[in-house]
Scaffold this motif. Structure first.
Motif, mmCIF file in Angstrom:
data_model
loop_
_atom_site.group_PDB
_atom_site.id
_atom_site.type_symbol
_atom_site.label_atom_id
_atom_site.label_comp_id
_atom_site.label_asym_id
_atom_site.label_seq_id
_atom_site.Cartn_x
_atom_site.Cartn_y
_atom_site.Cartn_z
ATOM 1 N N TRP A 157 0.802 -1.222 0.000
ATOM 2 C CA TRP A 157 0.000 0.000 0.000
ATOM 3 C C TRP A 157 0.835 1.272 0.000
ATOM 4 O O TRP A 157 0.291 2.366 -0.146
ATOM 5 C CB TRP A 157 -0.967 0.027 1.194
ATOM 6 C CG TRP A 157 -0.677 -0.910 2.308
ATOM 7 C CD1 TRP A 157 -1.344 -2.071 2.598
ATOM 8 C CD2 TRP A 157 0.338 -0.785 3.327
ATOM 9 N NE1 TRP A 157 -0.812 -2.672 3.728
ATOM 10 C CE2 TRP A 157 0.223 -1.906 4.186
ATOM 11 C CE3 TRP A 157 1.331 0.157 3.578
ATOM 12 C CZ2 TRP A 157 1.064 -2.113 5.286
ATOM 13 C CZ3 TRP A 157 2.174 -0.039 4.670
ATOM 14 C CH2 TRP A 157 2.034 -1.159 5.507
ATOM 15 N N ARG A 168 -2.006 3.100 -3.485
ATOM 16 C CA ARG A 168 -2.804 3.668 -2.393
ATOM 17 C C ARG A 168 -4.300 3.375 -2.522
ATOM 18 O O ARG A 168 -5.101 3.883 -1.740
ATOM 19 C CB ARG A 168 -2.576 5.186 -2.314
ATOM 20 C CG ARG A 168 -1.102 5.620 -2.215
ATOM 21 C CD ARG A 168 -0.478 5.297 -0.883
ATOM 22 N NE ARG A 168 0.934 5.651 -0.832
ATOM 23 C CZ ARG A 168 1.415 6.830 -0.444
ATOM 24 N NH1 ARG A 168 0.593 7.794 -0.083
ATOM 25 N NH2 ARG A 168 2.723 7.046 -0.411
ATOM 26 N N LEU A 196 -10.768 4.829 -0.871
ATOM 27 C CA LEU A 196 -9.586 5.320 -0.173
ATOM 28 C C LEU A 196 -9.176 6.694 -0.719
ATOM 29 O O LEU A 196 -8.074 6.891 -1.229
ATOM 30 C CB LEU A 196 -8.451 4.301 -0.294
ATOM 31 C CG LEU A 196 -8.754 2.953 0.366
ATOM 32 C CD1 LEU A 196 -7.596 1.976 0.188
ATOM 33 C CD2 LEU A 196 -9.087 3.120 1.837
ATOM 34 N N LEU A 250 -4.984 6.989 1.943
ATOM 35 C CA LEU A 250 -3.750 6.465 2.519
ATOM 36 C C LEU A 250 -2.632 7.452 2.194
ATOM 37 O O LEU A 250 -1.953 7.346 1.180
ATOM 38 C CB LEU A 250 -3.451 5.073 1.959
ATOM 39 C CG LEU A 250 -4.551 4.021 2.169
ATOM 40 C CD1 LEU A 250 -4.091 2.655 1.676
ATOM 41 C CD2 LEU A 250 -4.971 3.951 3.638
ATOM 42 N N VAL A 271 1.309 5.864 5.258
ATOM 43 C CA VAL A 271 1.963 4.728 4.584
ATOM 44 C C VAL A 271 3.131 5.154 3.699
ATOM 45 O O VAL A 271 3.648 4.343 2.931
ATOM 46 C CB VAL A 271 0.940 3.948 3.724
ATOM 47 C CG1 VAL A 271 -0.190 3.397 4.566
ATOM 48 C CG2 VAL A 271 0.385 4.814 2.586
ATOM 49 N N PRO A 305 0.577 2.425 10.043
ATOM 50 C CA PRO A 305 0.038 1.865 8.799
ATOM 51 C C PRO A 305 -0.993 0.767 9.042
ATOM 52 O O PRO A 305 -2.070 0.780 8.435
ATOM 53 C CB PRO A 305 1.281 1.342 8.064
ATOM 54 C CG PRO A 305 2.339 1.219 9.089
ATOM 55 C CD PRO A 305 2.030 2.240 10.145
ATOM 56 N N ILE A 342 -4.979 1.657 8.075
ATOM 57 C CA ILE A 342 -5.473 1.026 6.848
ATOM 58 C C ILE A 342 -6.740 0.230 7.135
ATOM 59 O O ILE A 342 -7.734 0.315 6.393
ATOM 60 C CB ILE A 342 -4.376 0.143 6.216
ATOM 61 C CG1 ILE A 342 -3.268 1.024 5.643
ATOM 62 C CG2 ILE A 342 -4.958 -0.754 5.118
ATOM 63 C CD1 ILE A 342 -2.009 0.281 5.286
ATOM 64 N N ASN A 384 -9.511 2.856 7.615
ATOM 65 C CA ASN A 384 -9.877 3.623 6.428
ATOM 66 C C ASN A 384 -10.627 2.787 5.404
ATOM 67 O O ASN A 384 -11.456 3.318 4.656
ATOM 68 C CB ASN A 384 -8.634 4.245 5.801
ATOM 69 C CG ASN A 384 -8.143 5.451 6.576
ATOM 70 O OD1 ASN A 384 -8.499 5.634 7.732
ATOM 71 N ND2 ASN A 384 -7.325 6.281 5.952
#
Length: 488
Positions: free
Chosen positions: A126, A130, A164, A170, A175, A222, A226, A229
């Protein structure tokens, strides 16, 4: 002629498949010519053999009676159901090895049940992609429903899958390359992943899902953000019911393998090495099995590797004093002379206001931390332990700042006072409140480049980020039980 497709039909009908290498209880090994290579899903073609196998496996497991152990829900329930975690550890030092065993459980079951002994679980990097990989966002594949696509990513109407983008993006702060660089730079296992529960004094498996440690940068930034999200299943204890879970945790596992390949060492504490994950995993023939942490340290011993591990260690010099101080910070039984100050008995602040705490330090110690690298021969650093954080359900994340006059949601992540963004998964009442370790050193040095740090106070500011659609004024403040500063 027997093909993989015909075998799949036999499996759905309830036939028994011969087994896979590696070796699970009750199964027989295929001959292997070398470790399976897990590859990035980012640029995989939709008909890549590994992606095809995973897609077939997910569909097969979804088509089974979901009350069976060997089913999509049956496997996921070993992690947790819709309300509570079962065996899965978050917020303690078993986080990495337990999830390595969990992903391996799916990988081996997929190989057996689809009759593809060469299968290696893909991973989603990721940092370079993203968005969710395309194979997981298409509703259909070859004219049929795509098992990797989950409408709303949940069977509850309130479970919404997030794109996302916007507030769910992200970002580099979550990340980006600097985050990954910070992860790899860490040389102490309990700061790299997550630290122990300081009360643990034996090998009773009850400690595994209990939490109680300080989440390091890999888990709390991260990993957790993640999950949150993506939404739907992913922020919850039944997150493995989303097929993207394995791609996400494959990348977490790859980062651990990469960290080891750089020459970093795991803990050698017997309370870590000898912990059994008793009957936490399910073999393809429906039997429970146990893994011990010491048997989950090497991917090559487990029969797989990754496609981009470093070929040799980076020979980074380990600061012995720093390592000893960090160990002492996490383990009350370890003696140390490190400088610490603890702010406790924190009272609730006003609603929607960032929590602001000023903690005095000896000025000379602070000056030692912000010295240029060439002058800071001991490599002194300042870390904060933020413990037992109360977080309301309408808070998506916590942004951490230091020594800024005011903070609000408009302050960019590039501001020199910004430290990091903390995310925490939703836990049941039996798991305890989350804690985190945050390194303040880089932010201090950034501030010192443009402003004088003449006084001896560090002001820690915790800014709650409301979930999208929640008014800033409606968000309760995040409230830790204590914040402890330590110069390591």
């Amino acid at each position: 002629m027997v093909t993989r497709r015909s075998v799949l039909k036999a499996v759905v009908a309830g036939s028994v498949i011969t087994a896979y290498s590696g070796i699970l209880p009750g199964v027989k090994a295929f001959a292997q010519t070398g470790p399976r290579k897990r590859r990035s899903v980012n640029n995989m073609k939709f008909d890549d053999p590994d992606l095809e196998t995973y897609r077939d496996f997910v569909g097969l497991m979804r088509n089974k009676p979901q009350t069976e152990l060997v089913s999509w829900t049956g496997f996921a329930n070993q992690h947790g159901d819709a309300n509570n975690f079962k065996y899965c550890p978050h917020g303690d030092w078993y986080f990495l090895p337990w999830h390595r065993g969990f992903v391996e459980m799916y990988e081996k079951a997929a190989a057996v049940l689809t009759n593809n002994p060469d299968f290696a679980m893909p991973y989603w990097d990721w940092t370079t992609l993203r968005q969710l990989p395309g194979a997981f966002t298409e509703k259909t594949y070859k004219g049929k429903p795509n098992p990797l696509y989950v409408p709303g990513r949940g069977d509850d109407a309130s479970m919404i899958r997030n794109a996302l983008t916007g507030p769910y993006a992200l970002t580099d702060a979550l990340v980006g390359p600097k985050v990954i660089e910070s992860i790899y730079k860490e040389t102490v296992f309990e700061a790299f992943g997550t630290s122990r529960n300081p009360r643990q004094n034996n090998l009773d498996p009850k400690w595994v899902p209990m939490g109680g440690g300080n989440q390091g940068i890999l888990e709390r930034t991260p990993h957790n953000n993640i999950h949150n999200n993506i939404g739907a299943y992913m922020p919850n204890s039944n997150s493995p019911r989303d097929p993207i879970f394995m791609m996400h945790h494959g990348n977490i596992d790859r980062i651990w393998a990469y960290w080891n390949a750089l020459g970093r060492k795991n803990s050698n504490d017997p309370l870590w090495l000898n912990m059994p994950f008793t009957d936490n995993y399910i073999s393809p023939d429906g039997k429970f099995y146990t893994k011990v942490v010491k048997d989950l340290q090497s991917t090559s011993v487990l029969g797989y590797t990754y496609d981009n591990l470093p070929s040799k260690p980076d020979n980074k010099k380990v600061n012995t004093l720093r390592s000893q101080n960090l160990t002492a910070l996490f383990n009350p039984a370890q003696e140390s002379t490190l400088f610490k100050i603890k702010q406790s008995n924190i009272s609730a602040a006003t609603l929607a206001a960032p929590l602001r705490l000023s903690l005095p330090l000896e000025n000379q110690i602070l000056q030692d931390v912000i010295k240029p690298v060439a002058e800071n021969t001991e490599g002194r650093e300042l870390v904060a332990l933020i413990s037992d954080i109360k977080i309301s359900d309408n808070v998506q994340a916590i942004r951490v700042f230091i020594n800024r006059e005011t903070v609000n949601l408009d302050v960019p992540d590039t501001d020199p006072h910004y430290v990091t963004t903390l995310g925490f998964l939703k836990h049941g009442s039996d798991h305890g409140l989350p804690s985190a370790i945050v390194n303040l050193t880089e932010a201090l040095k950034n501030i010192a480049k443009t402003n004088s740090l003449a006084n001896d106070e560090i002001t820690v500011q915790l800014l709650p980020v409301p979930k999208p659609g929640v008014a800033t004024t409606a968000v309760s403040n995040v409230l830790p039980a204590s914040i402890e500063l330590a110069v390591i």
